[in-house]
Scaffold this motif. Structure first.
Motif, PDB file in Angstrom:
ATOM      1  N   ASN A  96       0.653  -1.144  -0.083  1.00 51.83           N
ATOM      2  CA  ASN A  96      -0.052  -0.010  -0.037  1.00 51.83           C
ATOM      3  C   ASN A  96       0.918   1.312  -0.123  1.00 51.83           C
ATOM      4  OD1 ASN A  96      -2.682  -1.261   0.074  1.00 51.83           O
ATOM      5  ND2 ASN A  96      -1.846  -1.831   2.076  1.00 51.83           N
ATOM      6  N   PHE A  97       0.390   2.243  -0.615  1.00 49.57           N
ATOM      7  CA  PHE A  97       1.057   3.312  -0.797  1.00 49.57           C
ATOM      8  C   PHE A  97       0.216   4.573  -0.892  1.00 49.57           C
ATOM      9  CE2 PHE A  97       1.952   6.752  -4.135  1.00 49.57           C
ATOM     10  CZ  PHE A  97       3.280   6.874  -3.898  1.00 49.57           C
ATOM     11  N   SER A  98       0.647   5.501  -0.196  1.00 46.73           N
ATOM     12  CA  SER A  98      -0.351   6.791  -0.194  1.00 46.73           C
ATOM     13  C   SER A  98       0.209   7.947  -0.162  1.00 46.73           C
ATOM     14  CB  SER A  98      -1.328   6.777   0.846  1.00 46.73           C
ATOM     15  OG  SER A  98      -0.780   7.358   1.998  1.00 46.73           O
ATOM     16  N   SER A  99      -0.058   8.961  -1.067  1.00 41.54           N
ATOM     17  CA  SER A  99       0.846  10.081  -1.788  1.00 41.54           C
ATOM     18  C   SER A  99       1.374  11.192  -0.612  1.00 41.54           C
ATOM     19  CB  SER A  99       0.188  10.852  -2.623  1.00 41.54           C
ATOM     20  OG  SER A  99      -1.127  11.629  -2.188  1.00 41.54           O
ATOM     21  N   SER A 100       0.668  11.196   0.575  1.00 41.21           N
ATOM     22  CA  SER A 100       1.138  12.157   1.546  1.00 41.21           C
ATOM     23  C   SER A 100       2.507  11.491   2.093  1.00 41.21           C
ATOM     24  CB  SER A 100       0.084  12.343   2.549  1.00 41.21           C
ATOM     25  OG  SER A 100      -0.321  11.124   3.129  1.00 41.21           O
ATOM     26  N   PHE A 101       2.694  10.318   2.086  1.00 43.56           N
ATOM     27  CA  PHE A 101       4.099   9.846   2.641  1.00 43.56           C
ATOM     28  C   PHE A 101       5.014   9.479   1.485  1.00 43.56           C
ATOM     29  CE2 PHE A 101       0.662   8.335   5.693  1.00 43.56           C
ATOM     30  CZ  PHE A 101       1.161   9.031   6.427  1.00 43.56           C
ATOM     31  N   SER A 102       4.763   9.975   0.227  1.00 40.38           N
ATOM     32  CA  SER A 102       5.615   9.705  -1.003  1.00 40.38           C
ATOM     33  C   SER A 102       6.388  10.582  -1.418  1.00 40.38           C
ATOM     34  CB  SER A 102       4.659   9.226  -2.152  1.00 40.38           C
ATOM     35  OG  SER A 102       4.324  10.575  -2.693  1.00 40.38           O
ATOM     36  N   SER A 103       7.429   9.940  -2.218  1.00 43.29           N
ATOM     37  CA  SER A 103       8.383  10.983  -2.931  1.00 43.29           C
ATOM     38  C   SER A 103       7.804  12.091  -3.879  1.00 43.29           C
ATOM     39  CB  SER A 103       9.568  10.453  -3.512  1.00 43.29           C
ATOM     40  OG  SER A 103      10.013   9.807  -2.433  1.00 43.29           O
ATOM     41  N   ILE A 104       6.584  11.867  -4.238  1.00 38.55           N
ATOM     42  CA  ILE A 104       5.693  12.827  -5.346  1.00 38.55           C
ATOM     43  C   ILE A 104       5.949  14.183  -4.681  1.00 38.55           C
ATOM     44  CG2 ILE A 104       3.485  13.683  -5.767  1.00 38.55           C
ATOM     45  CD1 ILE A 104       3.679  11.151  -7.430  1.00 38.55           C
ATOM     46  N   SER A 105       5.708  14.331  -3.327  1.00 43.00           N
ATOM     47  CA  SER A 105       5.780  15.598  -2.669  1.00 43.00           C
ATOM     48  C   SER A 105       7.404  16.211  -2.735  1.00 43.00           C
ATOM     49  CB  SER A 105       5.429  15.559  -1.113  1.00 43.00           C
ATOM     50  OG  SER A 105       6.211  14.627  -0.472  1.00 43.00           O
ATOM     51  N   LYS A 106       8.364  15.482  -3.242  1.00 38.51           N
ATOM     52  CA  LYS A 106       9.480  15.875  -3.392  1.00 38.51           C
ATOM     53  C   LYS A 106      10.023  16.223  -4.736  1.00 38.51           C
ATOM     54  CE  LYS A 106      11.305  13.051   0.124  1.00 38.51           C
ATOM     55  NZ  LYS A 106      12.057  11.620   0.576  1.00 38.51           N
ATOM     56  N   GLY A 107       8.730  16.075  -5.995  1.00 35.48           N
ATOM     57  CA  GLY A 107       8.868  16.665  -7.020  1.00 35.48           C
ATOM     58  C   GLY A 107       9.159  15.327  -8.092  1.00 35.48           C
TER      59      GLY A 107
END
Ligand code: CP
Length: 308
Positions: free
Chosen positions: A78-89
């Motif tokens: 499971n993966f949710s964006s708030s904990f992901s590297s999307i927020s790092k660009g």
């Protein structure tokens, strides 16, 4: 009936043919029997790894997919964006490709952007299931809605269904319109004109401005949530006025003096689109929809995995 789906991804209802829909429903019947046993697990997806990528909030869909995967004995990440590297660009395609390099077979994705699943399917070589993409499609929700209605009505052919509320922002509305029409139902939409897409008739549905007339006409009222999170302006004067004109309560049901089936995909804005007395009355099929979601998602993943 062909025992294979015509598609290798589930991106939207618009890509499914009649055989696909019947096959999913028939397979869901078998899994529905499995999940009502004491031992609710089968080894069907034992060697399959599935990543659930949720870039937008979810309660029902996320839990339902995960339960379905566990009932099928798949390995799940499971993966949710708030904990992901999307927020790092990092881009969506790069994020997903990195996850896939860890040998994932199926991706289940919810994303706020319409078309995100189609975009991903063109950029990665793995089976993708759309768990809701912005205001575009939510195919497994539509499948579980129609499956529940077929359980209650026997068929949707010739049945009259009104979809009520925020059609403009609703992926559930679009997927349901496609599916109800494919199954032979007559479909109307009802709600404030500001929440109805301009060219909705092109989808083969008609607009009804009066909830009372729509309720007198229909066999099924599919109530939708007001999607405040997708609105950057006011689409109706006040919530109280929306509820007065387009919310369903016992008084309005009594007025029409006939039995109709009431659905809602959840989450419900209690007291806005449905009154508490209706929600708590047991007169809706909302919890049946949620229950059927697990069997439908088991069927979809089982059938797609058999194409890998
Ligand atoms: N019906 C539905 O998609 O609910 P969730 O947003 O909780 O997944």
């Amino acid at each position: 009936m062909s025992k294979k789906l015509s598609v290798s991804n589930l991106l939207g209802i618009k890509y499914l043919n009649e055989n696909d829909i019947n096959l999913i429903f028939e397979t869901a019947n078998n899994f529905s029997e499995v999940i009502n046993r004491k031992i609710k697990k089968v080894p069907s997806l034992r060697d399959i790894t599935i990543a659930n990528l949720f870039f937008e909030n979810s309660t029902r869909t996320k839990i339902s997919f995960e339960l379905a995967q566990k009932r099928l004995s798949a390995d799940v990440v499971n993966f949710s964006s708030s904990f992901s590297s999307i927020s790092k660009g990092e881009t969506l395609a790069d994020t997903v490709n990195n996850i896939l390099s860890m040998k994932v077979d199926i991706v289940v994705m919810r994303h706020p952007s319409p078309g995100a699943s189609v975009f991903l399917s063109k950029n990665i070589d793995t089976c993708i299931i759309n768990a809701g993409d912005g205001c575009h499609e939510h195919p497994t929700q539509a499948l579980l809605d129609s499956y529940t209605l077929v359980q209650n009505l026997g068929t949707l052919s010739g049945k009259k269904i009104v979809i009520v509320g925020d059609i403009l922002h609703s992926r559930v509305a679009l997927s349901n319109i496609f599916l109800f029409k494919k199954l032979g139902a007559e479909v109307k939409v009802c709600g404030p004109k500001s929440l109805i897409p301009k060219y909705v008739e092109k989808l083969g549905v008609t607009y009804e401005s009066s909830l009372e007339s729509a309720l007198r006409w229909c066999d099924v009222a599919s109530m939708l949530r007001i999607q405040n999170e997708r609105m950057n302006q006011s689409f109706f004067p006040t919530t109280r006025e929306y509820s007065r004109d387009f919310g369903l309560d016992s008084r309005k049901l009594k007025q029409i003096d006939k039995e109709i089936i009431i659905t809602h995909p959840g989450p419900i804005n209690r007291g806005v689109e449905l009154s508490s007395d209706i929600i708590d009355s047991g007169k809706t099929v909302i919890l049946d929809q949620v229950e059927n979601g697990v069997a439908i998602r088991m069927a979809v993943m089982y059938l797609l995995a058999s194409r890998l």
